[in-house]
Design a protein around this motif. Structure first.
Motif, PDB file in Angstrom:
ATOM      1  N   LEU A 129      -2.291   8.993  -2.381  1.00  0.00           N
ATOM      2  CA  LEU A 129      -2.981   7.857  -3.008  1.00  0.00           C
ATOM      3  C   LEU A 129      -3.832   7.169  -1.939  1.00  0.00           C
ATOM      4  CD1 LEU A 129      -0.068   6.368  -5.171  1.00  0.00           C
ATOM      5  CD2 LEU A 129      -1.668   8.215  -5.720  1.00  0.00           C
TER       6      LEU A 129
ATOM      7  N   PHE B 135      -3.404   1.625  -2.012  1.00  0.00           N
ATOM      8  CA  PHE B 135      -1.965   1.841  -1.894  1.00  0.00           C
ATOM      9  C   PHE B 135      -1.571   1.972  -0.434  1.00  0.00           C
ATOM     10  CE2 PHE B 135      -3.755   3.578  -5.708  1.00  0.00           C
ATOM     11  CZ  PHE B 135      -2.900   3.179  -6.714  1.00  0.00           C
TER      12      PHE B 135
ATOM     13  N   LEU C  13       2.892  -2.972  -2.665  1.00  0.00           N
ATOM     14  CA  LEU C  13       2.651  -1.542  -2.447  1.00  0.00           C
ATOM     15  C   LEU C  13       1.250  -1.159  -2.903  1.00  0.00           C
ATOM     16  CD1 LEU C  13       5.934   0.021  -3.880  1.00  0.00           C
ATOM     17  CD2 LEU C  13       5.447  -0.618  -1.521  1.00  0.00           C
ATOM     18  N   GLU C  14       0.838  -1.752  -4.013  1.00  0.00           N
ATOM     19  CA  GLU C  14      -0.517  -1.497  -4.495  1.00  0.00           C
ATOM     20  C   GLU C  14      -1.236  -2.832  -4.577  1.00  0.00           C
ATOM     21  OE1 GLU C  14      -0.801  -0.215  -8.710  1.00  0.00           O
ATOM     22  OE2 GLU C  14       1.363  -0.210  -8.721  1.00  0.00           O
TER      23      GLU C  14
END
Lengths: 574, 574
Positions: free
Chosen positions: A190, A216, A227-228
């Motif tokens: 990602l 990410f 996290l994102e």
């Protein structure tokens, strides 16, 4: 029949009209036989009324909080008006009542005053988000995003997409990996940002790219990290550093005007990195208050103060700070120590007398007051560190904390500053170099030869936009010449083989007529945080993860079926 | 100095002006000592001219294709004008020339006529995207996305985000998994769609949600599928099936008007699923041409034709189709067989005589022509299948293929249709049920009791929007009552434990006052494909994967470092 109004709209101008409303029962009261209902939707509240003996009276009696209802009724004037409500002059006399859904008693209260624990709020996020304060955060987020987009479209940008399933290039933070089912043992990653893809859009000639992009990072979470996260990702060709900054300024000014009706004075001040470190001890200075740092070695060097010997000494004067007690000041020692400082001391002037922790070392207090330029009620904070950088950072952290403690800065005051003229490299303890920004950042035009001869002296065409002590975004003019990019990778210690494997396509792409280009990424979550005056980043994300990286509502991450792992050719290590 | 014009802007009105342009050298010619340069940017081409003896002449001589240059010059009238070019009346006489970057000879040609193999185009995607045709696809994609967004904002929607790192719920397609580093053996999953999150936005009271959402399915790729795709994801509360459809129609009409200047006639026709299968043999009928299916059993049942015995016989008349040869028609047998049909036969009327593959079985040709209602030059295609559904699907596939073959449909004709009144369940061979749409789709209001007594008779509040034979999007009114949702999960064979584990939070959420809600998702990639008249979905995605799921430019997926796997607690099975 369609709904005629939202619940914030009706007033005396609507008297006598038959309206159809829908929403949630926020409150129900029975007063002298009359049933009053506060009907809520995301726009506001309208008071409803059911008369005793009305065919709907019995059904209305059964309503509970959070039932979803639709009503038809007539707008009438209220006897006791509520000037604090948009609809406080009227109420709606119910003619027809339909219950669209019932509700059990919710586990958290649907009001701004609710004091549920954060974990409970996150588990029942769909209820937490019903609270008006949370609705406002989400709506503001949508408005801010749209205002930014609108400004960029006006500037001639196009919004382009980039892949989420990309390649792992373990620079900087840790990648999230996605196992490939078709290629055993191989993985997608990602994106930590669309950096390379947006540069390829420039190589391809699109000239003005932006994207509201999800990014990410598999890092340990801090209070303001997820996290994102979402960034406003911008790239443009043929513009100089200054032209890019001006464009970003117009975008920010448009956004603040549109959403908050706040005028940002342009151009935004530009401050070299060195000056920011020297005056503020920070690369993201909060300019809403003074307390500028000074170099105190000249002042203290002729006093033989043991614990300041061979230290870099920095500090600042707090006007009218003499009232701060020793206990209050001692508490700040932790801040200094946590930020690479070695010691904190202080001196103050009250009744024209010097006092404070360093007094015993000062042989000539009157002379000292004069040399230090102190006046009545001044507090002088003295920070020692092993070198200029350490002392400055510690003093800068203390300055920021004291600014908060003394409430020197207002939330409604938006003070932007560009930090410019950054070093191109950070020097590691072992003398090796890492890219201070990222390895695609161009050296200053004049410093390009230095990249080959004395790289650590290179300054970068990089810039951060800082708001009230927060880094709102960072960007740079990128390297557009293949041999410079190759050298940059080598300077940070990548072997030719690794360069080819990880970035071969990029070094290659730069050979086929890549225009000069650069850009910036704004942290959208942080921008929304600052524009809504909340300190908790989870407040501006609809479905955030906890600080321990879990989704408490859906229960993710979770174990998966053996068959899924089988297909991915993976075994979990016990 | 800033650039004054794009390369499509200059004309006779600018004669004598000094302009500054930038771009790529598309072509360079030397004619009688004069150097002519076609300067390209994404807007167009401007012809530049350098006079012999000019100080820039020597530098201009060194230019090659795809060099990036900036020039200052004066607009002059061309001697031989080019009426096919926006700037064909003028040229710019160069006064100053700067080379911003050089270029090696590109591995693919930067022109619409280039015939490079797809794999080469994908490897050098940043060059492929420089071709004007590809630039147009990308710009159109951005315009279409923005027009859709604009229409939804006008309808009062807010654009909200949903997480990419979610929970694996293996319904429908295969999930992409993302290993968690902090929780050994646990995984996040990438969303197949934001379905549940958008419903939770409704539970939370936001009423009108949309998102241009990235979705992921780990399925084997087909020509028009990608691992990741983009959908316009829409959800709204308190609206009926019909009201949602009307809103979507307005959004589509706005988009087609804005981007293509095409008027879509509203309301869009609504066709029940059963009727679509019966008349078109398809749940995504192409209405641009006729060839409506008929039930041919009544016609053939009194002829004893062995291979039609006990079959369902369907077919259609092709007016003026008698010229199709037996060879041409035989080729269509494959289509019939591939689509669950058993046999294809034909009859035609030429010179008032019946002929064709079934002629020997028709004892009374004159009478047959009359019973079948055939006229001169008609072709009757006869498709047999084991049941009505199989025969219909085969006939529908043949109808579509023949429509293409005979060019009965124009690319500029946009024929929308809503397919409505779908079954709620598909019945598997073993009699078990699966959700025809997804398990959050509501039965028709009147059919809700059937869900408990005779589920497979339930019709759904579901609808697909179909354009020219393609499913553009699908949606439904969702289940908003907890007990109906629980029953729905049970009807598709989920145990109470599995329901609780996978969807417990949803069944729970519906208990706290969930409004009636529904929505739709439009496939953005497909919408752009149809609006740009390309057949290859990769044409409208900037950085697509190949059909074998690889990114040929970045070389993803790829192997990763052992340390990365170590941290994720994973072992690759050898």
């Amino acid at each position: 029949m369609a709904y005629t109004h939202h619940n914030n709209e009706l007033n005396l101008a609507h008297l006598g009209q038959t309206v159809r409303l829908k929403g949630w029962v926020a409150r129900k009261r029975n007063l002298g036989g009359l049933i009053f209902i506060d009907l809520r939707d995301r726009f506001g509240i309208t008071q409803l009324l059911v008369q005793p003996g009305h065919p709907s009276y019995e059904l209305a009696s059964t309503l509970k909080s959070e039932y979803v209802i639709a009503i038809t009724g007539v707008v009438i004037e209220r006897e006791s008006k509520n000037p604090n409500m948009a609809t406080g002059d009227i109420e709606v006399n119910i003619e027809e009542l339909v219950v669209l859904n019932t509700a059990e008693t919710p586990p958290i209260g649907i009001s701004n005053e609710d004091t549920a624990l954060e974990d409970t709020r996150l588990k029942y996020r769909y209820l937490d988000l019903r609270r008006p304060v949370m609705q406002n955060f989400m709506i503001k987020r949508a408005q801010i995003t749209q205002a930014v987009r609108e400004a960029l479209l006006l500037e001639g940008f196009n919004e382009f997409e980039t892949p989420i399933l990309g390649k792992s290039t373990p620079e900087g933070a840790r990648d999230f990996l996605v196992p490939s089912r078709l290629y055993a043992g191989e993985f997608y990653a990602l994106p930590q940002s669309p950096q390379i893809y947006k540069q390829l859009y420039m190589v391809a000639g699109f000239e003005k790219y932006f994207q509201i992009a999800r990014c990410f990072r598999d890092e340990d979470l801090r209070a303001d990290r997820q996290l994102e996260f979402t960034q406003v990702d911008i790239e443009t060709s043929f513009l100089t550093e200054l032209e890019i900054q001006s464009m970003i300024e117009r975008v920010l000014a448009h956004t603040f005007k549109k959403v908050l009706n706040v005028e940002i004075k342009l151009p935004i001040e530009r401050m070299p990195f060195d000056r920011a470190m020297s005056l503020y001890g920070s690369d993201k200075p909060d300019l809403r208050f003074g307390l500028l740092l000074k170099d105190l070695n000249p002042l203290f060097d002729h006093y033989a103060i043991p614990f300041l010997a061979n230290k870099s000494i920095r500090g600042f004067v707090v006007p009218n700070g003499a009232h701060l007690s020793r206990k209050e000041l001692d508490a700040f020692t932790t801040t200094v120590k946590k930020n690479h400082g070695d010691a904190l001391a202080f001196l103050k002037v009250s009744n024209h007398e010097l006092s404070g922790s360093l007094l015993k070392n000062i042989t000539d207090p009157k002379q000292f007051i004069e040399s230090a330029g102190l006046v009545e009620n001044d507090l002088l904070l003295v920070i020692a560190g092993k070198d200029f950088e350490s002392a400055s950072k510690a003093a800068g952290a203390l300055r920021k904390e004291l600014g908060d403690y003394l409430k020197l800065a207002s939330d409604d005051d938006y003070r932007f500053v560009w930090i410019v003229d950054w070093p191109l490299f950070d020097v590691n303890e072992d003398g090796s170099l890492t890219a201070a920004h990222h390895p695609f950042t161009s050296p200053k035009e004049a410093d390009k030869p230095l990249l080959f001869s004395n790289p650590q002296a290179c300054r970068a065409q990089a810039y951060d936009i800082v708001l009230n002590g927060y880094e709102l975004g960072g960007g740079s003019v990128r390297i557009h010449e293949s041999h410079i990019q190759q050298q940059m990778f080598e300077a940070i210690g990548l072997s030719k083989e690794i360069i080819e494997e990880r970035f071969g396509f990029l070094v290659g792409a730069l050979k086929y007529g890549t225009p000069p280009h650069g850009g910036l990424a704004l942290g959208l979550d942080r921008l929304v945080m600052l524009m809504t005056n909340t300190k908790n980043i989870k407040d501006v994300i609809a479905f955030p993860k906890t600080q321990s990286a879990r989704d408490l509502m859906m229960q993710a991450p979770s174990s998966v079926a053996d068959a899924q792992l089988e297909e991915l050719n993976l075994i979990i290590k016990k």
